[in-house]
Design an enzyme around this catalytic site. Structure first.
Site, PDB file in Angstrom:
ATOM      1  N   ASN A  10      -5.665  30.695 -28.182  1.00 58.20           N
ATOM      2  CA  ASN A  10      -5.694  29.840 -27.010  1.00 58.20           C
ATOM      3  C   ASN A  10      -5.760  28.385 -27.451  1.00 58.20           C
ATOM      4  O   ASN A  10      -6.751  27.967 -28.066  1.00 58.20           O
ATOM      5  CB  ASN A  10      -6.907  30.199 -26.146  1.00 58.20           C
ATOM      6  CG  ASN A  10      -6.964  29.417 -24.853  1.00 58.20           C
ATOM      7  OD1 ASN A  10      -6.894  28.201 -24.858  1.00 58.20           O
ATOM      8  ND2 ASN A  10      -7.124  30.127 -23.757  1.00 58.20           N
ATOM      9  N   PRO A  11      -4.719  27.580 -27.177  1.00 64.73           N
ATOM     10  CA  PRO A  11      -4.715  26.193 -27.656  1.00 64.73           C
ATOM     11  C   PRO A  11      -5.830  25.353 -27.054  1.00 64.73           C
ATOM     12  O   PRO A  11      -6.351  24.435 -27.697  1.00 64.73           O
ATOM     13  CB  PRO A  11      -3.333  25.674 -27.254  1.00 64.73           C
ATOM     14  CG  PRO A  11      -2.873  26.573 -26.166  1.00 64.73           C
ATOM     15  CD  PRO A  11      -3.480  27.915 -26.445  1.00 64.73           C
ATOM     16  N   LYS A  13      -8.878  26.421 -26.239  1.00 66.77           N
ATOM     17  CA  LYS A  13     -10.114  26.739 -26.966  1.00 66.77           C
ATOM     18  C   LYS A  13     -10.115  26.092 -28.341  1.00 66.77           C
ATOM     19  O   LYS A  13     -11.138  25.568 -28.802  1.00 66.77           O
ATOM     20  CB  LYS A  13     -10.270  28.255 -27.102  1.00 66.77           C
ATOM     21  CG  LYS A  13     -10.640  28.970 -25.821  1.00 66.77           C
ATOM     22  CD  LYS A  13     -10.840  30.457 -26.080  1.00 66.77           C
ATOM     23  CE  LYS A  13     -11.176  31.196 -24.793  1.00 66.77           C
ATOM     24  NZ  LYS A  13     -11.370  32.650 -25.017  1.00 66.77           N
ATOM     25  N   ASP A  69     -16.515  35.433 -26.239  1.00 67.73           N
ATOM     26  CA  ASP A  69     -16.170  36.310 -25.124  1.00 67.73           C
ATOM     27  C   ASP A  69     -16.939  35.781 -23.930  1.00 67.73           C
ATOM     28  O   ASP A  69     -18.103  35.367 -24.060  1.00 67.73           O
ATOM     29  CB  ASP A  69     -16.524  37.771 -25.416  1.00 67.73           C
ATOM     30  CG  ASP A  69     -15.747  38.729 -24.518  1.00 67.73           C
ATOM     31  OD1 ASP A  69     -14.615  38.387 -24.116  1.00 67.73           O
ATOM     32  OD2 ASP A  69     -16.258  39.819 -24.214  1.00 67.73           O
ATOM     33  N   PHE A 155     -10.077  26.943 -12.600  1.00 67.14           N
ATOM     34  CA  PHE A 155      -9.212  28.110 -12.722  1.00 67.14           C
ATOM     35  C   PHE A 155     -10.097  29.342 -12.655  1.00 67.14           C
ATOM     36  O   PHE A 155     -11.324  29.236 -12.574  1.00 67.14           O
ATOM     37  CB  PHE A 155      -8.417  28.066 -14.032  1.00 67.14           C
ATOM     38  CG  PHE A 155      -9.282  27.998 -15.273  1.00 67.14           C
ATOM     39  CD1 PHE A 155      -9.688  29.149 -15.917  1.00 67.14           C
ATOM     40  CD2 PHE A 155      -9.694  26.773 -15.776  1.00 67.14           C
ATOM     41  CE1 PHE A 155     -10.484  29.089 -17.046  1.00 67.14           C
ATOM     42  CE2 PHE A 155     -10.483  26.700 -16.911  1.00 67.14           C
ATOM     43  CZ  PHE A 155     -10.884  27.869 -17.537  1.00 67.14           C
ATOM     44  N   GLY A 156      -9.489  30.518 -12.689  1.00 66.33           N
ATOM     45  CA  GLY A 156     -10.278  31.748 -12.635  1.00 66.33           C
ATOM     46  C   GLY A 156     -11.082  31.829 -11.339  1.00 66.33           C
ATOM     47  O   GLY A 156     -10.555  31.630 -10.245  1.00 66.33           O
ATOM     48  N   ARG A 184     -19.523  27.588 -21.422  1.00 69.51           N
ATOM     49  CA  ARG A 184     -18.963  27.421 -22.759  1.00 69.51           C
ATOM     50  C   ARG A 184     -19.507  26.150 -23.423  1.00 69.51           C
ATOM     51  O   ARG A 184     -19.784  26.141 -24.622  1.00 69.51           O
ATOM     52  CB  ARG A 184     -17.435  27.387 -22.694  1.00 69.51           C
ATOM     53  CG  ARG A 184     -16.791  27.345 -24.072  1.00 69.51           C
ATOM     54  CD  ARG A 184     -15.286  27.537 -24.039  1.00 69.51           C
ATOM     55  NE  ARG A 184     -14.955  28.924 -23.742  1.00 69.51           N
ATOM     56  CZ  ARG A 184     -14.371  29.346 -22.627  1.00 69.51           C
ATOM     57  NH1 ARG A 184     -14.057  28.486 -21.679  1.00 69.51           N
ATOM     58  NH2 ARG A 184     -14.085  30.607 -22.444  1.00 69.51           N
TER      59      ARG A 184
END
Length: 204
Positions: A10-11, A13, A69, A155-156, A184
């Site tokens: 994932n760019p 991340k 995760d 998002f999400g 995060r």
């Protein structure tokens, strides 16, 4: 600089982790750039999946590895969607999208008055594939689940993730503020502290 493989392609991340960990003397490399395929994530806990990904990347590259995760856990749903957050709707009807996941969440919450939920991020750092004491940190972001979306910045599940103290959803927050408050971000701060201690020069 210590080279560390990120067990993700994932760019976003990679950029986020690289910026945070450069201060600790860590140079992050995406696993795909080193020929590492994605690992299976067969477990029901964030920590087990993150550990599996980190060990997999380290085993193949011979480098220290970092994996994460994350997901949404809702009190009234027994912790669901949990590790299945990205594919919550797919478990029911095969549809995989943010919209489908949110629709299932709203439907599952319809009969519940307890709206508590939290975003969870677990980061695992292994020095080598068989590291007996990996560094494990967790970031928690508490909120409540709405039945109508608000905001368009996230998002999400962000449009449904309400923050009572701020009176906004995660999708209504400016990106800079969200990146300071998120699960995060909290996990990254904890990891940075742990890694700095790991690589700090001895004082005697």
């Amino acid at each position: 600089m210590t080279r560390v493989v990120l067990a993700s392609n994932n760019p976003g991340k990679l950029k986020e982790f690289s910026a945070s960990l450069a201060a600790a003397g860590i140079d992050m490399l995406a696993q795909g750039a080193l020929g590492v395929a994605e690992a299976d994530e067969p477990f029901n806990t964030f920590i087990e999946n993150a550990l599996a990904k980190a060990r997999h990347a380290s085993q193949i590259t011979g480098l220290p590895a970092l994996a994460d995760d994350s997901g949404l856990c809702v009190q009234a749903l027994g912790g669901a969607p949990g590790v299945h957050s990205a594919r919550y709707a797919a478990l029911a009807d095969g549809t995989r999208s943010d919209a489908a996941n949110n629709a299932r969440l709203v439907a599952d919450m319809a009969a519940h008055t307890d709206r508590r939920g939290c975003y969870v991020a677990v980061l695992v750092y292994v020095r080598r594939a068989d590291d007996p004491r990996p560094i494990v940190v967790e970031g928690i972001w508490d909120g409540e689940i709405l039945d109508q979306p608000r905001g368009s910045n996230g998002f999400g599940y962000d449009p449904y993730f309400y923050l009572p103290d701020l009176g906004m959803t995660a999708a209504e927050l400016p990106l800079e503020q969200k990146n300071q408050l998120s699960h995060r971000a909290r996990a990254l701060r904890a990891l940075l502290q742990a890694v700095r201690s790991e690589y700090a020069a001895p004082t005697h």
